[in-house]
Design a protein around this motif. Structure first.
Motif, PDB file in Angstrom:
ATOM      1  N   THR A 123     -32.741  51.326  13.619  1.00 28.33           N
ATOM      2  CA  THR A 123     -33.968  50.565  13.835  1.00 28.33           C
ATOM      3  C   THR A 123     -35.117  51.310  13.176  1.00 28.33           C
ATOM      4  O   THR A 123     -35.233  52.529  13.334  1.00 28.33           O
TER       5      THR A 123
ATOM      6  N   LYS B 248     -30.573  55.807  10.754  1.00 25.38           N
ATOM      7  CA  LYS B 248     -31.209  55.075  11.863  1.00 25.38           C
ATOM      8  C   LYS B 248     -30.504  53.729  11.973  1.00 25.38           C
ATOM      9  O   LYS B 248     -29.756  53.326  11.087  1.00 25.38           O
TER      10      LYS B 248
ATOM     11  N   GLU C 261     -35.519  51.150  19.497  1.00 22.49           N
ATOM     12  CA  GLU C 261     -35.397  52.560  19.130  1.00 22.49           C
ATOM     13  C   GLU C 261     -35.006  53.405  20.344  1.00 22.49           C
ATOM     14  O   GLU C 261     -35.365  53.104  21.470  1.00 22.49           O
ATOM     15  N   ARG C 262     -34.272  54.494  20.080  1.00 17.06           N
ATOM     16  CA  ARG C 262     -33.880  55.443  21.110  1.00 17.06           C
ATOM     17  C   ARG C 262     -34.028  56.860  20.553  1.00 17.06           C
ATOM     18  O   ARG C 262     -33.795  57.086  19.366  1.00 17.06           O
ATOM     19  N   TYR C 263     -34.433  57.783  21.418  1.00 14.13           N
ATOM     20  CA  TYR C 263     -34.579  59.183  21.020  1.00 14.13           C
ATOM     21  C   TYR C 263     -34.033  60.098  22.102  1.00 14.13           C
ATOM     22  O   TYR C 263     -34.068  59.770  23.289  1.00 14.13           O
ATOM     23  N   ASP C 264     -33.525  61.252  21.698  1.00 18.20           N
ATOM     24  CA  ASP C 264     -33.142  62.308  22.622  1.00 18.20           C
ATOM     25  C   ASP C 264     -34.277  63.321  22.692  1.00 18.20           C
ATOM     26  O   ASP C 264     -34.788  63.763  21.652  1.00 18.20           O
TER      27      ASP C 264
ATOM     28  N   MET D 285     -30.706  59.354  20.151  1.00 18.94           N
ATOM     29  CA  MET D 285     -31.476  58.648  19.125  1.00 18.94           C
ATOM     30  C   MET D 285     -30.620  57.543  18.527  1.00 18.94           C
ATOM     31  O   MET D 285     -29.395  57.625  18.523  1.00 18.94           O
ATOM     32  N   ASP D 286     -31.285  56.486  18.012  1.00 15.17           N
ATOM     33  CA  ASP D 286     -30.533  55.425  17.325  1.00 15.17           C
ATOM     34  C   ASP D 286     -30.149  55.952  15.948  1.00 15.17           C
ATOM     35  O   ASP D 286     -30.490  55.389  14.911  1.00 15.17           O
TER      36      ASP D 286
ATOM     37  N   HIS E 231     -33.665  45.996  13.162  1.00 14.67           N
ATOM     38  CA  HIS E 231     -32.480  46.592  13.782  1.00 14.67           C
ATOM     39  C   HIS E 231     -31.216  46.024  13.145  1.00 14.67           C
ATOM     40  O   HIS E 231     -31.092  44.816  12.952  1.00 14.67           O
TER      41      HIS E 231
ATOM     42  N   LEU F  88     -42.028  54.781  20.647  1.00 13.63           N
ATOM     43  CA  LEU F  88     -40.786  54.030  20.490  1.00 13.63           C
ATOM     44  C   LEU F  88     -41.110  52.558  20.326  1.00 13.63           C
ATOM     45  O   LEU F  88     -41.880  51.995  21.112  1.00 13.63           O
TER      46      LEU F  88
END
Length: 400
Positions: free
Chosen positions: A284, A282, A21-24, A1-2, A240, A17
């Motif tokens: 973003t 976060k 953005e990034r997620y696990d 994740m971001d 961001h 998303l």
């Protein structure tokens, strides 16, 4: 994740998303599986508008391969995403939906109710939590509060970012000739800020200038930024920050258009709350149209950090600014300096900086089966165009 660590959100059916953005995602695998058949397709799909599927879909796949299974390397999703239709109606538990629906925001699953895996609904960023509680006295050590308004002109506060020939990071001393924005000095809670706009700015139009929010380096201090997205029909701009995380201490949405004056007044009369106990970190966040997001950034990482909308067209034409922490060239005893490493100071970049008027390079994604066989893009004369397409399959192998 971001992000750093957040409390896991269980049993999701959907995850949205935005750009940046990034997620696990944790997927529970099976011991019993077809050992000689085709590998499982991880189907990634979405819509440009989650509430209006007629606006068009986007889809791709990755492979989840158990030992002994095979990959169909000739499989490519078609442009109409016809192999994905049966998945779209689920939406039972959705994390991070595009915040452009006031009813969805009002009826969201709030913390801690989303811990119940059988409870359906939407879960927004403001209702996530960091497992480790923050010290309220620390996160409350505010240097100042900045208001950044999106008024519909694809700018921050009506200022459209331009860039200097010498990067901000390498300017010693800083060249402030074409700078605009806020300059803040001193230690909290006595930080004093002044605002400068170029003399050629018109009240009826945006300015092209080097937008910098300059903050002091304070190891245990924070700056609060209130992001205000005025119009209900606007994009949910994904904002961001480079150089580290911010903590999302507040978020809200209204069923009417707003502006920064309205938000300031609501804050003054205690209509806006903040979570200072364990807010999610976060880098973003989508800012709700007709709404706001309140973020706090720790002022312990000296340097110049770009802060921008992650929609490519928006950042290219100048919806950006620089968050400067500290100041190069200050005496060492003030502790405001930063290291430039092997880079020489006051040296111009070999590549000219992007222009908010002419835009930057354009990229076109094109694959076989594209509707009508063509895509249209507007490109400034002399601009660079890059065509790209899929070149390999993403295969995730599971060992025995």
């Amino acid at each position: 994740m971001d992000s750093r660590k957040i409390e896991p959100v269980p049993y999701l059916t959907d995850l949205w998303l935005a750009a940046g953005e990034r997620y696990d995602i944790v997927v529970k695998t099976k011991r019993a599986y077809n050992k000689s058949g085709e590998a499982f397709k991880i189907k990634v799909f979405g819509y440009t508008n989650q509430y209006n599927h007629s606006a068009g879909g986007l889809c791709t796949i990755a492979w989840l391969k158990y030992p002994g299974q095979t990959i169909d390397y000739n499989y490519v999703p078609d442009s109409a995403c016809t192999d994905f239709d049966h998945l779209s109606p689920l939406r039972l538990r959705t994390l991070n939906p595009v915040p452009n629906n006031y009813a969805a925001w009002k009826n969201r699953i709030q913390y801690p109710n989303w811990k119940n895996p059988s409870k359906p609904g939407d879960i927004f960023i403001a209702d996530l939590r960091e497992p480790k509680s923050k010290s309220k006295s620390t996160i409350n050590n505010l240097a100042n509060t900045q208001y950044i308004e999106f008024d519909g002109s694809i700018t921050f506060n009506g200022l459209r970012m331009s860039y200097p020939p010498v990067p901000f990071l390498l300017q010693d001393p800083a060249d402030k000739t074409d700078r605009c924005g806020s300059t803040c000095n001193g230690q909290p809670p006595k930080t004093k800020c002044t605002t400068k706009n170029p003399a050629n700015c018109s009240a009826n139009d945006y300015c092209n200038c080097q937008h910098v929010v300059k903050e002091p380096l304070v190891r245990d201090g924070w700056v609060e930024i209130v992001l205000v997205n005025n119009n209900q029909g606007a994009a949910a701009h994904p904002i961001h920050q480079h150089g580290g995380w911010y903590w999302v201490v507040g978020e809200g949405q209204y069923n009417h258009n707003i502006n920064s004056s309205f938000i300031r007044h609501q804050d003054k009369i205690n209509k806006i709350s903040r979570n200072l106990h364990n807010p999610p970190p976060k880098d973003t966040i989508q800012v709700p149209p007709g709404g706001y997001a309140i973020i706090r950034t720790k002022l312990d990482n000296a340097g110049t950090w770009i802060f921008h909308c992650h929609i490519n067209y928006h950042v290219t034409i100048g919806m950006a600014m620089v968050l400067q922490i500290g100041e190069l060239g200050k005496p060492d005893w003030e502790g405001q300096d930063w290291c430039t490493g092997p880079l020489d100071r006051n040296v111009k970049c070999k590549t000219p900086p992007p222009s908010p008027i002419k835009g930057g390079p354009k990229k076109i994604n094109w694959v076989f089966g594209e509707p009508n066989g063509s895509i249209e893009r507007c490109v400034a004369p002399g601009g660079t165009v890059t065509f790209s397409g899929p070149i390999y399959h993403n295969v995730n192998k599971i060992n025995e």
